[in-house]
Scaffold this motif. Sequence first.
Motif, PDB file in Angstrom:
ATOM      1  N   UNK A  32       0.873  -1.173   0.000  1.00 34.37           N
ATOM      2  CA  UNK A  32       0.000   0.000   0.000  1.00 34.37           C
ATOM      3  C   UNK A  32       0.911   1.223   0.000  1.00 34.37           C
ATOM      4  N   UNK A  33       0.832   1.997  -1.096  1.00 33.93           N
ATOM      5  CA  UNK A  33       1.770   3.093  -1.295  1.00 33.93           C
ATOM      6  C   UNK A  33       1.058   4.438  -1.153  1.00 33.93           C
ATOM      7  N   UNK A  34       1.586   5.264  -0.258  1.00 28.28           N
ATOM      8  CA  UNK A  34       1.118   6.630  -0.063  1.00 28.28           C
ATOM      9  C   UNK A  34      -0.392   6.705   0.221  1.00 28.28           C
ATOM     10  N   UNK A  35      -0.856   5.970   1.236  1.00 26.92           N
ATOM     11  CA  UNK A  35      -2.287   6.014   1.551  1.00 26.92           C
ATOM     12  C   UNK A  35      -2.632   7.194   2.467  1.00 26.92           C
ATOM     13  N   UNK A  36      -3.852   7.696   2.314  1.00 27.45           N
ATOM     14  CA  UNK A  36      -4.402   8.697   3.220  1.00 27.45           C
ATOM     15  C   UNK A  36      -5.640   8.108   3.898  1.00 27.45           C
ATOM     16  N   UNK A  69      -7.235   3.427  10.672  1.00 27.09           N
ATOM     17  CA  UNK A  69      -6.810   3.681   9.295  1.00 27.09           C
ATOM     18  C   UNK A  69      -6.283   2.391   8.682  1.00 27.09           C
ATOM     19  N   UNK A  70      -5.492   1.621   9.448  1.00 26.67           N
ATOM     20  CA  UNK A  70      -4.936   0.352   8.988  1.00 26.67           C
ATOM     21  C   UNK A  70      -5.120  -0.696  10.071  1.00 26.67           C
ATOM     22  N   UNK A  92       3.688  -7.423   4.273  1.00 30.61           N
ATOM     23  CA  UNK A  92       2.905  -6.195   4.150  1.00 30.61           C
ATOM     24  C   UNK A  92       3.848  -5.004   4.231  1.00 30.61           C
ATOM     25  N   UNK A  93       3.721  -4.115   3.246  1.00 31.32           N
ATOM     26  CA  UNK A  93       4.553  -2.916   3.200  1.00 31.32           C
ATOM     27  C   UNK A  93       3.661  -1.709   2.995  1.00 31.32           C
ATOM     28  N   UNK A  94       3.804  -0.714   3.876  1.00 27.27           N
ATOM     29  CA  UNK A  94       3.068   0.540   3.779  1.00 27.27           C
ATOM     30  C   UNK A  94       4.108   1.655   3.750  1.00 27.27           C
ATOM     31  N   UNK A  95       4.172   2.398   2.638  1.00 28.36           N
ATOM     32  CA  UNK A  95       5.230   3.391   2.512  1.00 28.36           C
ATOM     33  C   UNK A  95       4.726   4.594   1.715  1.00 28.36           C
ATOM     34  N   UNK A  96       5.658   5.488   1.381  1.00 25.06           N
ATOM     35  CA  UNK A  96       5.300   6.639   0.564  1.00 25.06           C
ATOM     36  C   UNK A  96       4.572   7.726   1.313  1.00 25.06           C
ATOM     37  N   UNK A  97       4.905   7.949   2.576  1.00 26.69           N
ATOM     38  CA  UNK A  97       4.314   9.009   3.387  1.00 26.69           C
ATOM     39  C   UNK A  97       2.830   8.792   3.662  1.00 26.69           C
ATOM     40  N   UNK A  98       2.463   7.661   4.301  1.00 28.24           N
ATOM     41  CA  UNK A  98       1.072   7.474   4.700  1.00 28.24           C
ATOM     42  C   UNK A  98       0.656   8.523   5.729  1.00 28.24           C
ATOM     43  N   UNK A  99      -0.580   9.004   5.618  1.00 27.37           N
ATOM     44  CA  UNK A  99      -1.118  10.030   6.508  1.00 27.37           C
ATOM     45  C   UNK A  99      -2.398   9.500   7.160  1.00 27.37           C
ATOM     46  N   UNK A 152       6.095  -3.718   7.458  1.00 27.87           N
ATOM     47  CA  UNK A 152       6.991  -2.574   7.397  1.00 27.87           C
ATOM     48  C   UNK A 152       6.178  -1.328   7.084  1.00 27.87           C
ATOM     49  N   UNK A 153       6.490  -0.253   7.808  1.00 28.37           N
ATOM     50  CA  UNK A 153       5.827   1.030   7.567  1.00 28.37           C
ATOM     51  C   UNK A 153       6.876   2.125   7.657  1.00 28.37           C
ATOM     52  N   UNK A 154       6.941   2.979   6.632  1.00 29.62           N
ATOM     53  CA  UNK A 154       7.959   4.018   6.596  1.00 29.62           C
ATOM     54  C   UNK A 154       7.337   5.367   6.280  1.00 29.62           C
ATOM     55  N   UNK A 155       7.996   6.413   6.751  1.00 26.28           N
ATOM     56  CA  UNK A 155       7.674   7.804   6.396  1.00 26.28           C
ATOM     57  C   UNK A 155       6.214   8.147   6.673  1.00 26.28           C
ATOM     58  N   UNK A 156       5.710   7.693   7.815  1.00 20.02           N
ATOM     59  CA  UNK A 156       4.290   7.877   8.096  1.00 20.02           C
ATOM     60  C   UNK A 156       3.999   8.934   9.141  1.00 20.02           C
ATOM     61  N   UNK A 157       2.714   9.328   9.167  1.00 18.61           N
ATOM     62  CA  UNK A 157       2.232  10.290  10.163  1.00 18.61           C
ATOM     63  C   UNK A 157       0.934   9.741  10.742  1.00 18.61           C
ATOM     64  N   UNK A 158       0.964   9.380  12.016  1.00 17.88           N
ATOM     65  CA  UNK A 158      -0.207   8.865  12.721  1.00 17.88           C
ATOM     66  C   UNK A 158      -0.487   9.804  13.892  1.00 17.88           C
TER      67      UNK A 158
END
Length: 667
Positions: A449-453, A469-470, A478-485, A507-513
Amino acid sequence: MARTSCSIVQSDLVGRPRDPVMLIPGSGVPSLSIGRLGEFYIDQTGKRMYRRDAGGWTDLGVIKGDRGWLPVLAAKNDGARRVHQVVDWAGGEGTKPATGAYVGATGLVSAIGDAVDVRGPQGPEMLISSLTAASGAASYDTLVAVAEEGGENRVRTVQGVVGAGGHLPFKTVSDAAAADLLPSIKYVTIVTAADEDGGPGHIRVRVDAEPADGPKHRSADRYLSTGVIDSANGGWWGLEFAPSLQSTDVQVPSVSGKTVSRPYVNRLRDNIILTDYIDKAQWAAIRSGSPIGYITNDRGQDSFDGIASDILTSGGVLRVPEGTFRVPHKTVSKDRLSIVAEKGAIWQTNQATGDQIVMDGLFQSVIDLRFGSTVARTAGACVRCTHLGSRAHSENLESDGAYTLIQVDGHPSNPSLDGGIYTHWYPRAYNGAAGGVSYLVTGGFSVHIHNPYSIGNFTLAPSTWPQNALRVTRAQDLKVDGCPQFLGMVTPVLVAPATGGVVASFKMTDGYCGLSQNGSLITAELGGTIVSTELGPVWFGETAATSAAGLTLKGHHADGIQTIKLMGTEFPLCAGNGFYADQYVKGLQITGGWADGCTQAGFAFDGTKGFSALIRSGGDRFGGNGVGAYLSGACDDFILIALLKGNLTNLSNGAGTSSSKIVTAIT
């Protein structure tokens, strides 16, 4: 010395014979004890001859020398010249002569400039233009000389060369029909053709029997697609792809039976010309068979209902035009189906529950589609990928008020059958329904899942917020990346496998929760196992509920959480702890963590064992934490290196220090 001799008879001037003269063979210098005056002696070892005189044996010299040496030559460059240099000697006896000399015109020379140029003058260049032109036009049966790399020339036909990839072009259908093609040729392109014959640039494929309809021809050969010769069915070709027809949009009759007229219906393998208006029954007859390439509508809801019902069960590409369309909930089981929306198209439901699109075929995709609802949603996904499908992709999906935007399911009872690969890029979930989950993962072999809002309406009461949200209950990779918001959720991220469930890699990178009620939770308290988790950099903060941590880890049982790495994670403005880990969390590594503005501890380790943490807690950005770092008395086998400043209490260490409890606090 044994005397072995031979006689040499001499004559005087008048022919009378004289006494014979002896030639004595031997080895070494002759002894004075042998031979008479005038006799000869041959030293077979030293290759020398002696004569017996009054004073003894006189050495007459060598009669055979050493075997001569042959030069070993090597070519050397002297500017544009090529000369020979002596680099070795071979085949001789005795001492080798010196090397390094060059071959000159009359013998060996020491200077390279005096050497002879062994390369002759350049010969005439052979130009293709100088060859005699062949008479007549070349064909695919014309022979040419070719060679594989490193091999010798071989004779091949032109079709065997240019058709190495199994595909040949022909100017007309007649040319293709006249050709005697190799069995390796599977496709032909017809450059010029009338629309009823497939149109310019269409592709035909070798088939195993005469096609029932549509553009077709028979070539001179009798090969089947398998390469077997079949005099009855071989040599037939049918339509594979027609560019001009493939891109033609088709208007179809509506549900109420309204009729429309358009030039072509492209069923990929055939092409039907619509010369007049058709009714619903005629359309049904045309539509049966292989799938239409593209289909769309501009006749409003009534026409759209007929199109959607047709193509979602038959395959192809459905173009959703601009506008809002009420769509019955659909199970998309046809392989290779794509739903592509125009800007502003809304896929709308009037049902509170149920999945709007269920994807359970191979190679399916949904692109640029918005989902809406006329009622409050209480269950169901906008797009659900089931374990029955193996490939699914979505891009730029958007929902407003949905309960779940994307759901990925695993096999209900056998995780080993989770073979699906799913990619979802740039999904946007706004104002999710109360209690909903924007992205729900319950299985799948590989999910990206790439760059989800997922943004809830956090101006309303938390009781109306989406739950997650997730949410992850089972996953292989499972990979969540690309600045998830993720904002405005009760629990932004929830990883909670049940008994028997395994989250193998998350894995989750570059996120904002942020702006959540309870913070994010990774827990095995439902009985499952979380093998490997990597988070960072991710912001987990701004919790509202009393004592709510930004991120809570609950291993709960011995093998609950086995490995977890946090890199550059931040925990600001939490109503409880910024970060919390219990005693069952294993393999915890924190690198570059930061917490500030938390009511309780910035980092709380409650009996956690076998961890390492490099953290910064407190500061002047948000006023510090209640406690910079907290270690309960049961903590053991750990290394804590912490920069602790500006907190009410910088360090609360109930575990103490020892060789297995290393604490370095900079305050």
